[in-house]
Design a protein around this motif. Structure first.
Motif: not given
Length: 234
Positions: A27-45
């Motif tokens: 669950r921790l790894a999944s949460s970190m992965a989601l946070a990283e994906q959200a950060r990447q989406l934000f930076e791309t946008a």
């Protein structure tokens, strides 16, 4: 109740069951992965709408530097290119445009919010700033997004540049959302009937002097609130 209190300390000292441990880690790894994906989406946008990339997608020079291509249209360059702009993002847009156009740009005038250059410098966004010897004149105004005399002077300078052009000149207009109200209103107070009850909702707006009728487009429903704020007629 007493039995339960005796069992709890032993449970606290007992090692976690492997399945529970693996589940927590997953669950921790999944949460970190989601946070990283959200950060990447934000930076791309954000990267997709930065002034530099946007300008380069819309504007280009032919290899010989004699024609300006704006999307699917070509314009002949003969030391006849001028620039005006207004809005929060226009400072970076003008910097990108001047870097692309180089010596082809004769003159420019832009209107930007008060303090935006200092904010870009503090943030280290040098690519969003014009060069020291830029041909683009910058007017800062509309502090707190309210019309003032500095924003009005910017609008009049833009108008003066545009009116001085000929049929052989090219005018590149840069606009971003949230432009200072005096520019939206044509450089001065609007001319429509602003004697309406809700105009009194803008007591903090600047009272601007009267300007020529040519600077007063009629109020429209879409911009009525802003136009009334600019007019200072309550």
């Amino acid at each position: 109740m007493a039995a339960a209190l005796q069992v709890l300390p032993r449970l606290a000292r007992a090692p976690l069951h492997p399945l529970l441990w693996r589940g927590s880690v997953a669950r921790l790894a999944s949460s970190m992965a989601l946070a990283e994906q959200a950060r990447q989406l934000f930076e791309t946008a954000v990267g997709a709408v930065l002034p530099g990339p946007m300008l380069h997608r819309a504007l280009s020079l032919d290899p010989g530097g004699r024609q300006l291509q704006v999307r699917d249209r070509n314009f002949q360059l003969r030391q006849n290119l001028y620039l005006v702009g207004f809005g929060k993002a226009v400072l970076g847009m003008a910097a990108a445009a001047e870097e692309l156009l180089g010596q082809h740009l004769v003159q420019g005038v832009i209107s930007v919010p008060k303090g935006i250059r200092a904010a870009m410098e503090r943030a280290g966004k040098q690519e969003m700033l014009l060069k020291p010897h830029s041909r683009v004149q910058v007017f800062e105004g509309a502090e707190d997004n309210l019309p003032d005399r500095d924003a009005l002077r910017a609008a009049l300078a833009i108008r003066q540049l545009a009116e001085g052009l000929t049929a052989d000149d090219l005018l590149l207009v840069l606009i971003s959302g949230g432009e200072p109200h005096p520019v939206r209103c044509g450089g001065g107070p609007c001319g429509g009937d602003c004697q309406r009850p809700h105009c009194g909702q803008f007591p903090q707006c600047a009272r601007l002097p009267a300007y020529p009728q040519s600077l007063r487009p009629p109020c429209s429903p879409a911009t009525f609130r802003e136009d009334c704020a600019v007019s200072g007629r309550f």
